[in-house]
Design an enzyme around this catalytic site. Structure first.
Site, PDB file in Angstrom:
ATOM      1  N   ALA A 105       0.957  -1.236  -0.014  1.00  0.00           N
ATOM      2  CA  ALA A 105       0.088   0.174  -0.078  1.00  0.00           C
ATOM      3  C   ALA A 105       0.816   1.019  -0.002  1.00  0.00           C
ATOM      4  O   ALA A 105       1.906   1.109   0.300  1.00  0.00           O
ATOM      5  CB  ALA A 105      -0.825   0.026   1.328  1.00  0.00           C
ATOM      6  N   GLY A 150       0.886  -4.910   1.004  1.00  0.00           N
ATOM      7  CA  GLY A 150      -0.645  -5.013   0.143  1.00  0.00           C
ATOM      8  C   GLY A 150      -0.166  -5.645  -1.014  1.00  0.00           C
ATOM      9  O   GLY A 150      -1.390  -6.060  -1.729  1.00  0.00           O
ATOM     10  N   GLU A 153      -0.372  -9.528  -0.311  1.00  0.00           N
ATOM     11  CA  GLU A 153      -1.928  -9.655   0.116  1.00  0.00           C
ATOM     12  C   GLU A 153      -2.891  -9.662  -1.376  1.00  0.00           C
ATOM     13  O   GLU A 153      -3.850 -10.201  -1.560  1.00  0.00           O
ATOM     14  CB  GLU A 153      -2.323  -8.442   0.886  1.00  0.00           C
ATOM     15  CG  GLU A 153      -2.027  -8.503   2.287  1.00  0.00           C
ATOM     16  CD  GLU A 153      -2.298  -7.348   3.269  1.00  0.00           C
ATOM     17  OE1 GLU A 153      -1.902  -6.238   2.914  1.00  0.00           O
ATOM     18  OE2 GLU A 153      -2.641  -7.461   4.467  1.00  0.00           O
ATOM     19  N   GLU A 173       4.968  -5.111   7.255  1.00  0.00           N
ATOM     20  CA  GLU A 173       4.147  -3.926   8.058  1.00  0.00           C
ATOM     21  C   GLU A 173       4.558  -3.955   9.265  1.00  0.00           C
ATOM     22  O   GLU A 173       4.770  -2.486   9.756  1.00  0.00           O
ATOM     23  CB  GLU A 173       2.610  -4.606   8.148  1.00  0.00           C
ATOM     24  CG  GLU A 173       2.048  -4.339   6.885  1.00  0.00           C
ATOM     25  CD  GLU A 173       2.070  -5.597   5.743  1.00  0.00           C
ATOM     26  OE1 GLU A 173       2.776  -6.309   5.988  1.00  0.00           O
ATOM     27  OE2 GLU A 173       1.169  -5.596   4.771  1.00  0.00           O
TER      28      GLU A 173
HETATM   29  C1  HXC Z   1       5.122   4.369  -1.444  1.00  0.00           C
HETATM   30  C2  HXC Z   1       6.807   3.550  -2.517  1.00  0.00           C
HETATM   31  C3  HXC Z   1       6.532   2.167  -1.752  1.00  0.00           C
HETATM   32  C4  HXC Z   1       5.427   2.136  -1.053  1.00  0.00           C
HETATM   33  C5  HXC Z   1       8.189   1.818  -3.094  1.00  0.00           C
HETATM   34  N1  HXC Z   1       7.848   3.165  -3.222  1.00  0.00           N
HETATM   35  N2  HXC Z   1       7.582   1.443  -2.223  1.00  0.00           N
HETATM   36  N3  HXC Z   1       6.302   4.639  -2.218  1.00  0.00           N
HETATM   37  N4  HXC Z   1       4.505   3.195  -0.949  1.00  0.00           N
HETATM   38  N5  HXC Z   1       4.758   0.888  -0.772  1.00  0.00           N
HETATM   39  C6  HXC Z   1       8.731   4.352  -3.941  1.00  0.00           C
HETATM   40  C7  HXC Z   1      10.020   4.814  -2.945  1.00  0.00           C
HETATM   41  O1  HXC Z   1       9.563   5.746  -2.182  1.00  0.00           O
HETATM   42  C8  HXC Z   1      10.657   5.423  -4.272  1.00  0.00           C
HETATM   43  O2  HXC Z   1      10.038   6.525  -4.551  1.00  0.00           O
HETATM   44  C9  HXC Z   1      10.311   4.524  -5.496  1.00  0.00           C
HETATM   45  O3  HXC Z   1       9.202   3.710  -5.290  1.00  0.00           O
HETATM   46  C10 HXC Z   1      11.306   3.426  -5.746  1.00  0.00           C
HETATM   47  O4  HXC Z   1      11.766   2.782  -4.632  1.00  0.00           O
HETATM   48  P1  HXC Z   1      13.325   2.550  -3.910  1.00  0.00           P
HETATM   49  O5  HXC Z   1      13.144   2.417  -2.643  1.00  0.00           O
HETATM   50  O6  HXC Z   1      14.156   3.384  -4.349  1.00  0.00           O
HETATM   51  O7  HXC Z   1      13.528   1.099  -4.771  1.00  0.00           O
HETATM   52  P2  HXC Z   1      14.496  -0.112  -4.312  1.00  0.00           P
HETATM   53  O8  HXC Z   1      15.747   0.448  -3.487  1.00  0.00           O
HETATM   54  O9  HXC Z   1      14.615  -0.915  -5.573  1.00  0.00           O
HETATM   55  O10 HXC Z   1      13.677  -0.860  -3.199  1.00  0.00           O
HETATM   56  C11 HXC Z   1      12.488  -1.424  -3.623  1.00  0.00           C
HETATM   57  C12 HXC Z   1      11.506  -1.817  -2.278  1.00  0.00           C
HETATM   58  C13 HXC Z   1      11.474  -0.772  -1.335  1.00  0.00           C
HETATM   59  C14 HXC Z   1      12.357  -3.030  -1.611  1.00  0.00           C
HETATM   60  C15 HXC Z   1      10.324  -2.453  -2.848  1.00  0.00           C
HETATM   61  O11 HXC Z   1      11.263   0.306  -2.107  1.00  0.00           O
HETATM   62  C16 HXC Z   1      10.515  -0.954  -0.284  1.00  0.00           C
HETATM   63  O12 HXC Z   1      11.115  -1.487   0.867  1.00  0.00           O
HETATM   64  N6  HXC Z   1       9.344  -0.409  -0.381  1.00  0.00           N
HETATM   65  C17 HXC Z   1       8.353  -0.529   0.743  1.00  0.00           C
HETATM   66  C18 HXC Z   1       8.019  -1.898   0.905  1.00  0.00           C
HETATM   67  C19 HXC Z   1       6.736  -2.002   2.047  1.00  0.00           C
HETATM   68  O13 HXC Z   1       7.174  -1.773   3.252  1.00  0.00           O
HETATM   69  N7  HXC Z   1       5.564  -2.313   1.810  1.00  0.00           N
HETATM   70  C20 HXC Z   1       4.516  -2.475   2.939  1.00  0.00           C
HETATM   71  C21 HXC Z   1       3.784  -1.316   2.741  1.00  0.00           C
HETATM   72  S1  HXC Z   1       2.597  -1.387   4.112  1.00  0.00           S
HETATM   73  P3  HXC Z   1      11.076   7.826  -4.993  1.00  0.00           P
HETATM   74  O14 HXC Z   1      10.222   9.160  -5.085  1.00  0.00           O
HETATM   75  O15 HXC Z   1      12.107   7.883  -3.777  1.00  0.00           O
HETATM   76  O16 HXC Z   1      11.744   7.572  -6.267  1.00  0.00           O
HETATM   77  C22 HXC Z   1       1.301  -2.015   3.401  1.00  0.00           C
HETATM   78  C23 HXC Z   1       0.225  -2.135   4.325  1.00  0.00           C
HETATM   79  C24 HXC Z   1      -1.167  -2.701   3.396  1.00  0.00           C
HETATM   80  O17 HXC Z   1       1.389  -2.732   2.163  1.00  0.00           O
HETATM   81  C25 HXC Z   1      -2.367  -2.711   4.301  1.00  0.00           C
HETATM   82  C26 HXC Z   1      -3.027  -1.295   4.428  1.00  0.00           C
HETATM   83  C27 HXC Z   1      -4.244  -1.003   4.810  1.00  0.00           C
END
Ligand code: HXC
Length: 299
Positions: A105, A150, A153, A173
């Site tokens: 998400a 997400g 999921e 998360e």
């Molecule tokens: C918003 C995101 C994002 C996310 C990546 N980006 N994941 N933006 N939400 N979930 C954005 C980054 O900020 C970045 O933006 C661009 O995408 C590229 O990501 P990088 O981190 O630079 O790439 P990389 O180094 O290759 O790493 C990839 C990655 C990492 C490992 C996927 O981005 C990451 O850990 N993302 C978060 C994963 C996460 O924690 N997901 C769970 C979210 S909570 P910029 O602008 O800097 O280029 C969830 C809850 C669900 O999902 C339920 C809700 C109710």
């Protein structure tokens, strides 16, 4: 006087904008519902394409790793409605553009939410994912890259998961101070078992495709450049079978898994009986007896 004229002009332009919005929304609804919904709809964050009896839905925010914001969730919701209404779609593929399937998400959108807004966001995602899970057509996730939070999921709401060898899965998360919120605490345990789901969720560990295969999270791992071809073949293999029977199998498995075995097999008997009201059952069995190729009509 001048102020009066300006105020009236502003009012007129607001009314004009409202009328335009209503017309736009009505046209969108007509496009959605009308004429079997075959046209490839235009979206901002997703791409919906149809080829023969297979629909391909691509989450298309590659710069944000296809993170799911509210807007994208609403577009997925509309695409599912379109697919549900299209009687020529027998199978669906879900994938992501670029190097992620879906990296979760949208953290940027969630960061400043309060309790009410957080719940509302979770409810929106759950509504869309449940609609996908209950869609009466099989859905295959072609997991091309990161399927985190997400994103994992979303793949769990699909019937079948096929992964690229580059895919990565996880529920990170708790590392962000939240629980999974789009069904992860429920569906992951149903797919990989309670113990493994707890380990993955409590540790926020990211696993690779081979480990995902080992624990039963995905059905198969393929080379990245073969992923879509492989999944399209699978979708077409499914689409070549009697669509009503496939649909009833999905309903029977999804319903049955939630019930005791007596209720579940009674449900199976119901759907089995229903097949005999279809033209495709007559065609499938007659073609077998007559030793000829069958032609199903989705009837
Ligand atoms: C918003 C995101 C994002 C996310 C990546 N980006 N994941 N933006 N939400 N979930 C954005 C980054 O900020 C970045 O933006 C661009 O995408 C590229 O990501 P990088 O981190 O630079 O790439 P990389 O180094 O290759 O790493 C990839 C990655 C990492 C490992 C996927 O981005 C990451 O850990 N993302 C978060 C994963 C996460 O924690 N997901 C769970 C979210 S909570 P910029 O602008 O800097 O280029 C969830 C809850 C669900 O999902 C339920 C809700 C109710």
């Amino acid at each position: 006087m001048l102020r009066y004229i300006i105020r009236n002009e502003v009012k007129t332009s607001i009314i004009f904008k409202c009328i335009c919005d209503i017309i736009n929304n009505t046209l969108l609804m007509l496009l959605l519902k009308g004429l079997g919904g075959r046209s490839n709809m235009e979206f901002k964050n997703i791409i919906l394409e149809k080829d023969g009896n297979v629909a391909l839905l691509t989450i298309n925010r590659p710069k944000a790793m296809n993170a799911l914001n509210s807007e994208t969730l609403k577009e997925i919701d509309m695409a599912i409605d379109n697919i549900a209404e299209d009687e020529n779609v027998y199978a669906v593929i879900l994938t992501g553009a670029g190097k992620a399937f879906v990296a979760g998400a949208d953290i940027t959108e969630m960061k400043d939410l309060n309790t009410v807004e957080g719940r509302k966001f979770g409810v929106l995602g759950n509504k869309v994912f449940r609609k996908l899970e209950k869609l009466d057509k099989p859905v295959i996730a072609a997991v091309n890259g990161f399927a985190l939070g997400g994103g994992c999921e979303l793949s769990l709401s699909c019937d079948i998961r096929i992964a690229s060898s580059k895919a990565k899965f996880g529920q990170p998360e708790v590392g962000l101070g939240i629980t999974p919120g789009f069904g992860g605490t429920q569906r992951l345990a149903r797919v990989v078992g309670v113990g493994m789901a707890k380990q993955l969720i409590y540790t926020a560990q990211i696993i690779n495709a081979e480990e995902a295969l080992r624990i039963g999270l995905v059905n198969k791992v393929v080379e990245p450049d073969k992923l879509l071809e492989e999944v399209k073949n699978l979708a077409n293999t499914i689409a070549a079978n009697a669509p009503v029977a496939v649909r009833l199998c999905k309903a029977a498995i999804n319903q049955g898994i939630q019930c005791d075995i007596d209720t579940a097999v009674a449900y199976e008997a119901e759907v089995f009986g229903e097949c005999f009201a279809t033209e495709d059952q007559k065609e499938g069995m007659t073609a077998f007896v007559e030793k000829r190729d069958k032609t199903f009509k989705n009837k």
